[in-house]
Design a protein around this motif. Structure first.
Motif, PDB file in Angstrom:
ATOM      1  N   TRP A  24       0.851  -1.199   0.000  1.00 51.82           N
ATOM      2  CA  TRP A  24       0.000   0.000   0.000  1.00 51.82           C
ATOM      3  C   TRP A  24       0.881   1.240   0.000  1.00 51.82           C
ATOM      4  O   TRP A  24       1.977   1.244   0.530  1.00 51.82           O
ATOM      5  CB  TRP A  24      -0.875  -0.011   1.247  1.00 51.82           C
ATOM      6  CG  TRP A  24      -1.718   1.197   1.432  1.00 51.82           C
ATOM      7  CD1 TRP A  24      -2.914   1.458   0.835  1.00 51.82           C
ATOM      8  CD2 TRP A  24      -1.445   2.332   2.259  1.00 51.82           C
ATOM      9  NE1 TRP A  24      -3.397   2.675   1.245  1.00 51.82           N
ATOM     10  CE2 TRP A  24      -2.502   3.221   2.133  1.00 51.82           C
ATOM     11  CE3 TRP A  24      -0.389   2.662   3.093  1.00 51.82           C
ATOM     12  CZ2 TRP A  24      -2.547   4.444   2.791  1.00 51.82           C
ATOM     13  CZ3 TRP A  24      -0.426   3.872   3.763  1.00 51.82           C
ATOM     14  CH2 TRP A  24      -1.503   4.738   3.609  1.00 51.82           C
ATOM     15  N   ALA A  25       0.369   2.306  -0.617  1.00 51.36           N
ATOM     16  CA  ALA A  25       1.027   3.613  -0.559  1.00 51.36           C
ATOM     17  C   ALA A  25      -0.071   4.675  -0.520  1.00 51.36           C
ATOM     18  O   ALA A  25      -1.132   4.501  -1.126  1.00 51.36           O
ATOM     19  CB  ALA A  25       1.934   3.836  -1.762  1.00 51.36           C
ATOM     20  N   PRO A  26       0.153   5.781   0.199  1.00 53.30           N
ATOM     21  CA  PRO A  26      -0.893   6.791   0.370  1.00 53.30           C
ATOM     22  C   PRO A  26      -1.158   7.658  -0.852  1.00 53.30           C
ATOM     23  O   PRO A  26      -2.015   8.520  -0.809  1.00 53.30           O
ATOM     24  CB  PRO A  26      -0.358   7.639   1.529  1.00 53.30           C
ATOM     25  CG  PRO A  26       1.121   7.494   1.453  1.00 53.30           C
ATOM     26  CD  PRO A  26       1.354   6.092   0.965  1.00 53.30           C
ATOM     27  N   LEU A  27      -0.471   7.427  -1.948  1.00 52.29           N
ATOM     28  CA  LEU A  27      -0.595   8.292  -3.118  1.00 52.29           C
ATOM     29  C   LEU A  27      -1.688   7.859  -4.091  1.00 52.29           C
ATOM     30  O   LEU A  27      -1.988   8.569  -5.035  1.00 52.29           O
ATOM     31  CB  LEU A  27       0.740   8.371  -3.854  1.00 52.29           C
ATOM     32  CG  LEU A  27       1.903   8.880  -3.017  1.00 52.29           C
ATOM     33  CD1 LEU A  27       3.191   8.803  -3.810  1.00 52.29           C
ATOM     34  CD2 LEU A  27       1.647  10.296  -2.543  1.00 52.29           C
ATOM     35  N   ILE A  28      -2.286   6.690  -3.852  1.00 52.49           N
ATOM     36  CA  ILE A  28      -3.339   6.167  -4.725  1.00 52.49           C
ATOM     37  C   ILE A  28      -4.515   5.767  -3.855  1.00 52.49           C
ATOM     38  O   ILE A  28      -4.345   5.095  -2.837  1.00 52.49           O
ATOM     39  CB  ILE A  28      -2.840   4.942  -5.521  1.00 52.49           C
ATOM     40  CG1 ILE A  28      -1.627   5.317  -6.368  1.00 52.49           C
ATOM     41  CG2 ILE A  28      -3.945   4.375  -6.391  1.00 52.49           C
ATOM     42  CD1 ILE A  28      -0.971   4.151  -7.052  1.00 52.49           C
ATOM     43  N   ASP A  29      -5.728   6.171  -4.251  1.00 49.34           N
ATOM     44  CA  ASP A  29      -6.902   5.798  -3.462  1.00 49.34           C
ATOM     45  C   ASP A  29      -7.431   4.435  -3.923  1.00 49.34           C
ATOM     46  O   ASP A  29      -6.928   3.870  -4.905  1.00 49.34           O
ATOM     47  CB  ASP A  29      -7.964   6.909  -3.478  1.00 49.34           C
ATOM     48  CG  ASP A  29      -8.739   7.039  -4.781  1.00 49.34           C
ATOM     49  OD1 ASP A  29      -8.632   6.172  -5.675  1.00 49.34           O
ATOM     50  OD2 ASP A  29      -9.470   8.028  -4.903  1.00 49.34           O
ATOM     51  N   PRO A  30      -8.410   3.880  -3.230  1.00 45.72           N
ATOM     52  CA  PRO A  30      -8.901   2.544  -3.592  1.00 45.72           C
ATOM     53  C   PRO A  30      -9.442   2.429  -5.020  1.00 45.72           C
ATOM     54  O   PRO A  30      -9.491   1.340  -5.576  1.00 45.72           O
ATOM     55  CB  PRO A  30     -10.026   2.297  -2.574  1.00 45.72           C
ATOM     56  CG  PRO A  30      -9.653   3.141  -1.405  1.00 45.72           C
ATOM     57  CD  PRO A  30      -9.014   4.370  -1.997  1.00 45.72           C
ATOM     58  N   GLY A  32      -7.986   3.863  -7.566  1.00 49.14           N
ATOM     59  CA  GLY A  32      -6.858   4.035  -8.464  1.00 49.14           C
ATOM     60  C   GLY A  32      -6.539   5.476  -8.827  1.00 49.14           C
ATOM     61  O   GLY A  32      -5.694   5.732  -9.676  1.00 49.14           O
ATOM     62  N   ARG A  33      -7.200   6.446  -8.185  1.00 46.47           N
ATOM     63  CA  ARG A  33      -6.920   7.856  -8.473  1.00 46.47           C
ATOM     64  C   ARG A  33      -5.677   8.310  -7.715  1.00 46.47           C
ATOM     65  O   ARG A  33      -5.501   7.981  -6.546  1.00 46.47           O
ATOM     66  CB  ARG A  33      -8.113   8.725  -8.080  1.00 46.47           C
ATOM     67  CG  ARG A  33      -9.322   8.493  -8.971  1.00 46.47           C
ATOM     68  CD  ARG A  33     -10.460   9.385  -8.544  1.00 46.47           C
ATOM     69  NE  ARG A  33     -10.952   8.963  -7.235  1.00 46.47           N
ATOM     70  CZ  ARG A  33     -12.143   8.415  -7.019  1.00 46.47           C
ATOM     71  NH1 ARG A  33     -12.987   8.239  -8.003  1.00 46.47           N
ATOM     72  NH2 ARG A  33     -12.506   8.050  -5.810  1.00 46.47           N
ATOM     73  N   ARG A  34      -4.835   9.070  -8.397  1.00 45.34           N
ATOM     74  CA  ARG A  34      -3.622   9.616  -7.792  1.00 45.34           C
ATOM     75  C   ARG A  34      -3.987  10.780  -6.874  1.00 45.34           C
ATOM     76  O   ARG A  34      -5.038  11.393  -7.007  1.00 45.34           O
ATOM     77  CB  ARG A  34      -2.654  10.101  -8.869  1.00 45.34           C
ATOM     78  CG  ARG A  34      -2.284   9.081  -9.902  1.00 45.34           C
ATOM     79  CD  ARG A  34      -1.154   8.179  -9.599  1.00 45.34           C
ATOM     80  NE  ARG A  34      -0.008   8.821  -9.012  1.00 45.34           N
ATOM     81  CZ  ARG A  34       0.870   8.144  -8.297  1.00 45.34           C
ATOM     82  NH1 ARG A  34       0.722   6.864  -8.086  1.00 45.34           N
ATOM     83  NH2 ARG A  34       1.912   8.750  -7.776  1.00 45.34           N
ATOM     84  N   HIS A  35      -3.075  11.108  -5.977  1.00 40.65           N
ATOM     85  CA  HIS A  35      -3.356  12.148  -4.976  1.00 40.65           C
ATOM     86  C   HIS A  35      -3.600  13.530  -5.577  1.00 40.65           C
ATOM     87  O   HIS A  35      -4.243  14.359  -4.966  1.00 40.65           O
ATOM     88  CB  HIS A  35      -2.213  12.228  -3.960  1.00 40.65           C
ATOM     89  CG  HIS A  35      -1.021  12.948  -4.466  1.00 40.65           C
ATOM     90  ND1 HIS A  35      -0.120  12.381  -5.339  1.00 40.65           N
ATOM     91  CD2 HIS A  35      -0.607  14.207  -4.249  1.00 40.65           C
ATOM     92  CE1 HIS A  35       0.811  13.276  -5.623  1.00 40.65           C
ATOM     93  NE2 HIS A  35       0.549  14.371  -4.970  1.00 40.65           N
ATOM     94  N   ASP A  36      -3.119  13.775  -6.789  1.00 38.73           N
ATOM     95  CA  ASP A  36      -3.324  15.094  -7.400  1.00 38.73           C
ATOM     96  C   ASP A  36      -4.623  15.172  -8.220  1.00 38.73           C
ATOM     97  O   ASP A  36      -4.955  16.210  -8.762  1.00 38.73           O
ATOM     98  CB  ASP A  36      -2.122  15.495  -8.250  1.00 38.73           C
ATOM     99  CG  ASP A  36      -1.741  14.458  -9.290  1.00 38.73           C
ATOM    100  OD1 ASP A  36      -2.340  13.366  -9.322  1.00 38.73           O
ATOM    101  OD2 ASP A  36      -0.825  14.735 -10.076  1.00 38.73           O
ATOM    102  N   PHE A  40      -9.657  12.507  -5.689  1.00 36.55           N
ATOM    103  CA  PHE A  40      -8.910  11.640  -4.779  1.00 36.55           C
ATOM    104  C   PHE A  40      -9.594  11.585  -3.417  1.00 36.55           C
ATOM    105  O   PHE A  40     -10.031  12.598  -2.882  1.00 36.55           O
ATOM    106  CB  PHE A  40      -7.481  12.178  -4.612  1.00 36.55           C
ATOM    107  CG  PHE A  40      -6.659  11.453  -3.594  1.00 36.55           C
ATOM    108  CD1 PHE A  40      -6.031  10.270  -3.913  1.00 36.55           C
ATOM    109  CD2 PHE A  40      -6.503  11.978  -2.316  1.00 36.55           C
ATOM    110  CE1 PHE A  40      -5.251   9.602  -2.966  1.00 36.55           C
ATOM    111  CE2 PHE A  40      -5.730  11.327  -1.368  1.00 36.55           C
ATOM    112  CZ  PHE A  40      -5.101  10.132  -1.696  1.00 36.55           C
ATOM    113  N   VAL A  41      -9.703  10.377  -2.872  1.00 35.91           N
ATOM    114  CA  VAL A  41     -10.257  10.172  -1.534  1.00 35.91           C
ATOM    115  C   VAL A  41      -9.195   9.459  -0.708  1.00 35.91           C
ATOM    116  O   VAL A  41      -8.736   8.380  -1.087  1.00 35.91           O
ATOM    117  CB  VAL A  41     -11.539   9.301  -1.591  1.00 35.91           C
ATOM    118  CG1 VAL A  41     -12.061   9.020  -0.189  1.00 35.91           C
ATOM    119  CG2 VAL A  41     -12.589   9.971  -2.445  1.00 35.91           C
ATOM    120  N   GLN A  42      -8.788  10.069   0.383  1.00 34.78           N
ATOM    121  CA  GLN A  42      -7.730   9.447   1.183  1.00 34.78           C
ATOM    122  C   GLN A  42      -8.165   8.080   1.670  1.00 34.78           C
ATOM    123  O   GLN A  42      -9.315   7.884   2.050  1.00 34.78           O
ATOM    124  CB  GLN A  42      -7.329  10.334   2.343  1.00 34.78           C
ATOM    125  CG  GLN A  42      -8.312  10.373   3.490  1.00 34.78           C
ATOM    126  CD  GLN A  42      -7.848  11.280   4.606  1.00 34.78           C
ATOM    127  OE1 GLN A  42      -7.228  12.291   4.374  1.00 34.78           O
ATOM    128  NE2 GLN A  42      -8.164  10.908   5.825  1.00 34.78           N
TER     129      GLN A  42
END
Length: 89
Positions: A24-30, A32-36, A40-42
Motif C-alpha cells: 500500500w502507498a498513500p498516493l493512490i486511493d482505492p 486508483g486515483r492519484r493524490h493530485d 482523490f479520496v484518502q
C-alpha cells in the motif's frame, strides 16, 4: 509486522518501495486515483504532524486486524511530504 522499505524512510524511499514492503502507498486511493486528482479520496485513517515527520495510519480490515503506521520524515520523497502537508490540515 514492521516494514522497513529500502532507504529506511529517507528521501530514497519511493512509492514502489512502500507498495513492495506493505502492499500500500498513500498516493493512490482505492479507486486508483492519484493524490493530485481532484476526486482523490484518502484511504488512510488519519495523518498528523509530529516534530520532524508526519505519521500516516491505515487500519486494514480483516480477521487479523492489522494496522500500519508510516512515518514520513520531512526530507522524504517530496511527493510523499506534499500529500502529508495537504492531508494533515
Amino acid at each position: 509486522m514492521r516494514a522497513c522499505p529500502a532507504g529506511n524512510g529517507t528521501a530514497d524511499t519511493t512509492e514502489a518501495d512502500l507498495i513492495e514492503a506493505i502492499g500500500w502507498a498513500p498516493l493512490i486511493d482505492p479507486d486508483g486515483r492519484r493524490h493530485d486528482d481532484p476526486c482523490f479520496v484518502q484511504s488512510f485513517d488519519y495523518i498528523y504532524r509530529a516534530s520532524r515527520s508526519y505519521h500516516i495510519a491505515v487500519q486494514l480490515v480483516g480477521n487479523a486486524g492489522h494496522a500500519f503506521e508510516l512515518i514520513i520524515a520531512d526530507d522524504a520523497d517530496p511527493v510523499l511530504v506534499a500529500i502529508c502537508r495537504e492531508q494533515a490540515g
